[in-house]
Design a protein around this motif. Structure first.
Motif, PDB file in Angstrom:
ATOM      1  N   PRO A 286     112.908  49.844  75.373  1.00  0.00           N
ATOM      2  CA  PRO A 286     112.881  48.391  75.591  1.00  0.00           C
ATOM      3  C   PRO A 286     111.738  47.945  76.492  1.00  0.00           C
ATOM      4  CG  PRO A 286     115.136  49.195  75.740  1.00  0.00           C
ATOM      5  CD  PRO A 286     114.244  50.414  75.645  1.00  0.00           C
ATOM      6  N   ARG A 287     111.352  48.797  77.430  1.00  0.00           N
ATOM      7  CA  ARG A 287     110.247  48.429  78.323  1.00  0.00           C
ATOM      8  C   ARG A 287     108.900  48.477  77.620  1.00  0.00           C
ATOM      9  NH1 ARG A 287     111.310  50.702  84.428  1.00  0.00           N
ATOM     10  NH2 ARG A 287     113.426  49.884  84.689  1.00  0.00           N
ATOM     11  N   LYS A 288     108.879  49.090  76.436  1.00  0.00           N
ATOM     12  CA  LYS A 288     107.630  49.188  75.683  1.00  0.00           C
ATOM     13  C   LYS A 288     107.609  48.272  74.470  1.00  0.00           C
ATOM     14  CE  LYS A 288     106.509  53.814  77.338  1.00  0.00           C
ATOM     15  NZ  LYS A 288     106.134  55.203  76.984  1.00  0.00           N
ATOM     16  N   VAL A 289     108.569  47.370  74.402  1.00  0.00           N
ATOM     17  CA  VAL A 289     108.570  46.307  73.398  1.00  0.00           C
ATOM     18  C   VAL A 289     108.414  44.995  74.155  1.00  0.00           C
ATOM     19  CG1 VAL A 289     109.887  45.112  71.607  1.00  0.00           C
ATOM     20  CG2 VAL A 289     110.014  47.616  71.793  1.00  0.00           C
ATOM     21  N   THR A 290     107.270  44.349  74.003  1.00  0.00           N
ATOM     22  CA  THR A 290     106.938  43.154  74.786  1.00  0.00           C
ATOM     23  C   THR A 290     106.847  41.940  73.884  1.00  0.00           C
ATOM     24  OG1 THR A 290     105.677  44.507  76.355  1.00  0.00           O
ATOM     25  CG2 THR A 290     105.267  42.132  76.370  1.00  0.00           C
ATOM     26  N   VAL A 291     107.605  40.918  74.232  1.00  0.00           N
ATOM     27  CA  VAL A 291     107.605  39.658  73.489  1.00  0.00           C
ATOM     28  C   VAL A 291     106.844  38.626  74.311  1.00  0.00           C
ATOM     29  CG1 VAL A 291     109.035  37.817  72.513  1.00  0.00           C
ATOM     30  CG2 VAL A 291     109.780  40.208  72.344  1.00  0.00           C
ATOM     31  N   SER A 292     105.851  38.007  73.694  1.00  0.00           N
ATOM     32  CA  SER A 292     104.997  37.049  74.385  1.00  0.00           C
ATOM     33  C   SER A 292     105.399  35.622  74.033  1.00  0.00           C
ATOM     34  CB  SER A 292     103.534  37.283  73.989  1.00  0.00           C
ATOM     35  OG  SER A 292     102.686  36.341  74.602  1.00  0.00           O
ATOM     36  N   THR A 293     105.185  34.707  74.965  1.00  0.00           N
ATOM     37  CA  THR A 293     105.440  33.288  74.703  1.00  0.00           C
ATOM     38  C   THR A 293     104.405  32.430  75.403  1.00  0.00           C
ATOM     39  OG1 THR A 293     107.042  31.470  74.879  1.00  0.00           O
ATOM     40  CG2 THR A 293     107.043  33.085  76.658  1.00  0.00           C
ATOM     41  N   SER A 294     104.140  31.276  74.810  1.00  0.00           N
ATOM     42  CA  SER A 294     103.244  30.305  75.427  1.00  0.00           C
ATOM     43  C   SER A 294     103.972  29.458  76.458  1.00  0.00           C
ATOM     44  CB  SER A 294     102.628  29.396  74.352  1.00  0.00           C
ATOM     45  OG  SER A 294     103.652  28.700  73.651  1.00  0.00           O
ATOM     46  N   GLY A 295     105.312  29.571  76.508  1.00  0.00           N
ATOM     47  CA  GLY A 295     106.047  28.858  77.538  1.00  0.00           C
ATOM     48  C   GLY A 295     107.144  27.942  77.038  1.00  0.00           C
TER      49      GLY A 295
END
Length: 462
Positions: A286-295
């Protein structure tokens, strides 16, 4: 990632008539004004009447050499979801009468297998052949070791593929960009990034295009065409392993930083990440699956409460004025609200750091004053900061910050005790680098007006 006029693009049956109207509107505008950037946002009531309320989100593109039109969007319309409520829900994991297996979590696979009269143990064997044991099955014929009747049932009632391989481009630094064709003919891009330290990352897409209209991002020029299903997201990681593991080694990390705003497709992204970290399947940490967001603040709060995966926030500015311009999502969710939400949500999390992404744009957000403001902004938030080199693309008005200035900016942060890294371009000679994915069409999302104090920095590019 960008805000788009793609709401109406799906209505392909009326495309020809619409193009005529758009051309007429643009022609009328060009003939009546030459100072586009100084003009207020435009609206065209006759288009709204013809196309319906969704036409408020139309953006204009012509083949004229004149400056691009400013946004036709009213500020209150900027963040109305470009997909309807029904479309925002997780898509049904079915193709016709067949279940798309990669759209199901393991408990759902187990329940489905039992509904056809088979034991739960058969479900686990199937799951391991989909995701584990280096099999990555793409058809029922590849399910070696399974009961013959069970395989026959799967052939009749299950579908194994959500994507079709179109092409693979290899950059000079070894980065691979994979083009996949979806069932409806749309194209998405997935990037595999090898690293000398033994870590290889797959960067997956979550949408076709993007609705956020970030001004530095090529994907956003497309606007949003549609969300990806859970299966379409998961299979990017599966096929990356199947196609490239023998060349690049084990793929150890997943980042949701490809095409789209992941939290705008929340349910499918959350479900896909759950499948990716399943211990009996792809087994990513889980620490190596990163979900990005603009906010997107409400979805960000849900993510931190419902997922164990890592979170990245694309920050890119230290004032609301600049962020309102380069990331229009900030007009709805201001910097103060975004950062205070992170402080509140992370205070109860142990050993958890959010990753702030900061794309450096020459003369816009790379001053020493910006560095000092950034230090103040992240106070009280357990975090790491990635300083990312801007990757130019066709039509971009920005320029990358020079390397020595990026290092100077990094040093200011590091001296204040921030954990900070420099991220240089990977795969940019194949348009595979951060912010370069996708292929905008003839009509695309609007470029927003450049604040007066930055016009000199952007120079001839505006």
């Amino acid at each position: 990632m960008e805000l788009s006029g793609s709401v109406w693009m799906r209505r392909v049956g009326m495309l020809s008539a619409r193009r005529s109207l758009l051309h007429l509107a643009a022609t009328q505008f060009h003939s009546s004004s030459t100072n586009f950037l100084a003009s207020p946002p435009l609206s065209f009531p006759f288009l709204t009447k013809f196309l319906g309320p969704s036409s408020r989100c139309i953006s204009f593109s012509t083949h004229s050499s004149a400056a691009p039109l400013p946004s036709t969007l009213h500020q209150d319309d900027l963040f109305t979801s470009p997909v309807g409520d029904d479309e925002k829900k997780a898509e049904s994991p079915k193709k016709g009468s067949k279940v798309i297996l990669k759209g199901l979590t393991y408990p759902e696979v187990e329940k489905w297998v039992q509904s056809h009269g088979y034991r739960p143990g058969q479900a686990l064997m199937l799951w391991k052949r989909l995701y584990g044991n280096n099999v990555w099955a793409s058809c029922y014929e590849e399910l070696e070791g399974l009961n013959k009747d069970f395989k026959k049932m799967l052939g009749e009632h299950a579908d194994f593929k959500a994507l079709s391989l179109k092409d693979i481009h290899t950059a000079s630094d070894g980065t691979r960009k994979i083009l996949f064709t979806l069932e409806d003919g749309l194209i998405i891009e997935t990037v595999v990034i090898p690293c000398e330290r033994g870590r290889t990352t797959v960067c997956v897409s979550s949408q076709v295009g993007c609705a956020m209209n970030c001004q530095f991002c090529y994907t956003g020029r497309m606007g949003l065409q549609r969300n990806l299903s859970t299966a379409e997201i998961v299979e990017q990681a599966v096929l990356a392993r199947r196609l490239l593991s023998s060349e690049v080694g084990s793929i150890t990390n997943v980042v949701f930083m490809g095409m789209g705003e992941p939290l705008h497709n929340f349910e499918n992204v959350l479900k896909a990440s759950e499948i990716m970290v399943d211990e009996q399947g792809l087994h990513f940490s889980p620490r190596k699956v990163t979900v990005s967001t603009s906010g997107l603040v409400p979805q960000l709060k849900r993510f931190l409460r419902e997922s164990n995966c890592a979170l990245a926030v694309s920050l890119n500015a230290t004032t609301d004025e600049v962020r309102n311009w380069i990331m229009p999502i900030n007009r709805k969710y201001k910097l103060g609200l975004l950062l205070e939400t992170l402080r509140e949500e992370l205070c109860a999390r142990q050993n958890y750091k959010v990753l702030f992404e900061y794309v450096m744009l020459a003369g816009v957000n790379d001053s020493t004053e910006d560095a000092k403001r950034l230090i103040d902004l992240v106070q009280g938030i357990p975090c790491k900061i990635n300083l990312i080199s801007f990757n130019p693309h066709c039509g971009s008005r920005f320029k990358p910050t020079k390397e020595d200035k990026m290092i100077q900016f990094r040093n200011v942060l590091a001296e204040a005790g921030c954990i900070v890294f420099l991220r240089w371009s990977r795969g940019d000679d194949q348009m595979a680098a951060c912010g370069q994915l996708g292929k905008p069409g003839e009509i695309h999302a609007p470029l927003l007006r450049v604040p007066a104090q930055f016009q000199a920095a952007l120079g001839a590019s505006i």
